[in-house]
Scaffold this motif. Structure first.
Motif, PDB file in Angstrom:
ATOM      1  N   ASP A 126      15.388 -10.966  -2.127  1.00 43.68           N
ATOM      2  CA  ASP A 126      14.939  -9.685  -2.651  1.00 43.68           C
ATOM      3  C   ASP A 126      13.586  -9.786  -3.334  1.00 43.68           C
ATOM      4  OD1 ASP A 126      17.245  -8.390  -1.798  1.00 43.68           O
ATOM      5  OD2 ASP A 126      18.322  -8.863  -3.648  1.00 43.68           O
ATOM      6  N   ALA A 127      12.956 -10.962  -3.338  1.00 44.01           N
ATOM      7  CA  ALA A 127      11.704 -11.166  -4.067  1.00 44.01           C
ATOM      8  C   ALA A 127      10.600 -10.241  -3.581  1.00 44.01           C
ATOM      9  CB  ALA A 127      11.266 -12.629  -3.974  1.00 44.01           C
ATOM     10  N   SER A 128      10.487 -10.031  -2.283  1.00 44.12           N
ATOM     11  CA  SER A 128       9.417  -9.161  -1.767  1.00 44.12           C
ATOM     12  C   SER A 128       9.603  -7.725  -2.232  1.00 44.12           C
ATOM     13  CB  SER A 128       9.371  -9.196  -0.246  1.00 44.12           C
ATOM     14  OG  SER A 128       8.915 -10.453   0.177  1.00 44.12           O
ATOM     15  N   SER A 129      10.834  -7.229  -2.200  1.00 43.63           N
ATOM     16  CA  SER A 129      11.056  -5.851  -2.633  1.00 43.63           C
ATOM     17  C   SER A 129      10.876  -5.718  -4.140  1.00 43.63           C
ATOM     18  CB  SER A 129      12.442  -5.359  -2.206  1.00 43.63           C
ATOM     19  OG  SER A 129      13.447  -6.153  -2.796  1.00 43.63           O
ATOM     20  N   ILE A 130      11.232  -6.744  -4.886  1.00 41.44           N
ATOM     21  CA  ILE A 130      11.021  -6.713  -6.328  1.00 41.44           C
ATOM     22  C   ILE A 130       9.529  -6.733  -6.631  1.00 41.44           C
ATOM     23  CG2 ILE A 130      11.286  -8.069  -8.445  1.00 41.44           C
ATOM     24  CD1 ILE A 130      14.092  -8.802  -7.337  1.00 41.44           C
ATOM     25  N   LEU A 131       8.767  -7.525  -5.893  1.00 41.70           N
ATOM     26  CA  LEU A 131       7.323  -7.577  -6.100  1.00 41.70           C
ATOM     27  C   LEU A 131       6.703  -6.200  -5.935  1.00 41.70           C
ATOM     28  CD1 LEU A 131       4.750  -9.226  -6.599  1.00 41.70           C
ATOM     29  CD2 LEU A 131       4.641  -9.613  -4.142  1.00 41.70           C
ATOM     30  N   SER A 132       7.176  -5.427  -4.976  1.00 38.72           N
ATOM     31  CA  SER A 132       6.582  -4.105  -4.732  1.00 38.72           C
ATOM     32  C   SER A 132       6.830  -3.150  -5.884  1.00 38.72           C
ATOM     33  CB  SER A 132       7.108  -3.515  -3.421  1.00 38.72           C
ATOM     34  OG  SER A 132       8.484  -3.217  -3.543  1.00 38.72           O
ATOM     35  N   THR A 133       7.762  -3.463  -6.768  1.00 37.52           N
ATOM     36  CA  THR A 133       8.020  -2.598  -7.919  1.00 37.52           C
ATOM     37  C   THR A 133       7.243  -3.041  -9.155  1.00 37.52           C
ATOM     38  OG1 THR A 133       9.922  -3.871  -8.729  1.00 37.52           O
ATOM     39  CG2 THR A 133      10.370  -2.151  -7.087  1.00 37.52           C
ATOM     40  N   GLU A 134       6.613  -4.204  -9.093  1.00 30.89           N
ATOM     41  CA  GLU A 134       5.867  -4.707 -10.247  1.00 30.89           C
ATOM     42  C   GLU A 134       4.523  -3.998 -10.354  1.00 30.89           C
ATOM     43  OE1 GLU A 134       6.976  -6.777 -12.611  1.00 30.89           O
ATOM     44  OE2 GLU A 134       8.884  -6.794 -11.535  1.00 30.89           O
ATOM     45  N   PRO A 135       4.205  -3.464 -11.541  1.00 36.34           N
ATOM     46  CA  PRO A 135       2.972  -2.686 -11.692  1.00 36.34           C
ATOM     47  C   PRO A 135       1.700  -3.440 -11.313  1.00 36.34           C
ATOM     48  CG  PRO A 135       4.393  -2.384 -13.594  1.00 36.34           C
ATOM     49  CD  PRO A 135       5.001  -3.462 -12.752  1.00 36.34           C
ATOM     50  N   LEU A 136       1.546  -4.683 -11.743  1.00 36.56           N
ATOM     51  CA  LEU A 136       0.322  -5.410 -11.426  1.00 36.56           C
ATOM     52  C   LEU A 136       0.192  -5.601  -9.924  1.00 36.56           C
ATOM     53  CD1 LEU A 136      -2.261  -6.811 -12.246  1.00 36.56           C
ATOM     54  CD2 LEU A 136      -0.939  -8.909 -12.588  1.00 36.56           C
ATOM     55  N   ALA A 137       1.262  -5.985  -9.272  1.00 37.99           N
ATOM     56  CA  ALA A 137       1.232  -6.170  -7.818  1.00 37.99           C
ATOM     57  C   ALA A 137       0.866  -4.871  -7.114  1.00 37.99           C
ATOM     58  CB  ALA A 137       2.580  -6.684  -7.318  1.00 37.99           C
ATOM     59  N   ARG A 138       1.414  -3.756  -7.577  1.00 33.49           N
ATOM     60  CA  ARG A 138       1.087  -2.459  -6.977  1.00 33.49           C
ATOM     61  C   ARG A 138      -0.389  -2.118  -7.172  1.00 33.49           C
ATOM     62  NH1 ARG A 138       5.309  -0.357  -9.811  1.00 33.49           N
ATOM     63  NH2 ARG A 138       3.905   1.104 -10.833  1.00 33.49           N
ATOM     64  N   HIS A 139      -0.900  -2.344  -8.391  1.00 31.38           N
ATOM     65  CA  HIS A 139      -2.310  -2.044  -8.671  1.00 31.38           C
ATOM     66  C   HIS A 139      -3.239  -2.936  -7.843  1.00 31.38           C
ATOM     67  CE1 HIS A 139      -1.704   0.941 -11.720  1.00 31.38           C
ATOM     68  NE2 HIS A 139      -1.026   0.128 -12.500  1.00 31.38           N
ATOM     69  N   LEU A 140      -2.887  -4.205  -7.691  1.00 29.46           N
ATOM     70  CA  LEU A 140      -3.716  -5.113  -6.893  1.00 29.46           C
ATOM     71  C   LEU A 140      -3.681  -4.722  -5.417  1.00 29.46           C
ATOM     72  CD1 LEU A 140      -3.001  -8.588  -8.496  1.00 29.46           C
ATOM     73  CD2 LEU A 140      -4.919  -7.046  -8.928  1.00 29.46           C
ATOM     74  N   ARG A 141      -2.510  -4.344  -4.903  1.00 31.13           N
ATOM     75  CA  ARG A 141      -2.388  -3.918  -3.504  1.00 31.13           C
ATOM     76  C   ARG A 141      -3.225  -2.672  -3.284  1.00 31.13           C
ATOM     77  NH1 ARG A 141      -2.436  -4.135   1.361  1.00 31.13           N
ATOM     78  NH2 ARG A 141      -3.313  -6.040   0.553  1.00 31.13           N
ATOM     79  N   GLN A 142      -3.093  -1.717  -4.196  1.00 34.66           N
ATOM     80  CA  GLN A 142      -3.856  -0.474  -4.088  1.00 34.66           C
ATOM     81  C   GLN A 142      -5.359  -0.752  -4.173  1.00 34.66           C
ATOM     82  OE1 GLN A 142      -3.229   2.369  -7.311  1.00 34.66           O
ATOM     83  NE2 GLN A 142      -3.025   3.965  -5.763  1.00 34.66           N
ATOM     84  N   GLY A 143      -5.746  -1.636  -5.075  1.00 38.99           N
ATOM     85  CA  GLY A 143      -7.154  -1.997  -5.200  1.00 38.99           C
ATOM     86  C   GLY A 143      -7.691  -2.654  -3.940  1.00 38.99           C
ATOM     87  N   ALA A 144      -6.888  -3.521  -3.344  1.00 35.57           N
ATOM     88  CA  ALA A 144      -7.298  -4.189  -2.105  1.00 35.57           C
ATOM     89  C   ALA A 144      -7.475  -3.170  -0.978  1.00 35.57           C
ATOM     90  CB  ALA A 144      -6.282  -5.260  -1.711  1.00 35.57           C
ATOM     91  N   GLU A 145      -6.589  -2.200  -0.909  1.00 35.60           N
ATOM     92  CA  GLU A 145      -6.659  -1.186   0.141  1.00 35.60           C
ATOM     93  C   GLU A 145      -7.839  -0.240  -0.058  1.00 35.60           C
ATOM     94  OE1 GLU A 145      -2.772   0.547  -0.092  1.00 35.60           O
ATOM     95  OE2 GLU A 145      -1.861  -1.058   1.093  1.00 35.60           O
TER      96      GLU A 145
END
Length: 113
Positions: free
Chosen positions: A13-32
């Protein structure tokens, strides 16, 4: 690849948990979007324990969090903005994820960029 003991506890479940982490979401959004302002502003709100936890969670899953972090650090260093913040986060990120980076050809290549 060496995994964090915290992340390993989540198993598949680590990948799905990562998608809920705020920093990971902000970094993904920033990369996109090519804009990390929201990530920087979020990082500035974190206390040391929360920052540590968020950086640790970037190692979860398939490595996308680590790749996004590399893109963030590269962008921040190139821009020269928030240098002290970037330096502190990069140092802690590397301390936490050094073993995993060394074991991954892809991540080692990103360090050379």
């Amino acid at each position: 690849r060496a995994k964090s003991k915290i992340v390993s506890a989540f198993g598949d479940d680590a990948s799905s948990i990562l998608s809920t982490e705020p920093l990971a979401r902000h970094l993904r959004q920033g990369a996109e979007q090519g804009d990390y302002d929201m990530a920087v502003e979020y990082i500035k709100t974190l206390n040391p324990a929360a920052a540590d936890q968020q950086l640790r969670m970037l190692g979860a899953g398939d490595g996308q969090g680590l790749r996004d972090a590399f893109a963030f650090f590269k962008s921040q260093v190139a821009s020269g903005s928030d240098f002290e913040l970037t330096q502190a986060f990069l140092a802690h990120f590397l301390k936490l994820h050094a073993a995993g980076i060394r074991e991954s050809d892809e991540l080692r290549a990103l360090t050379a960029e």
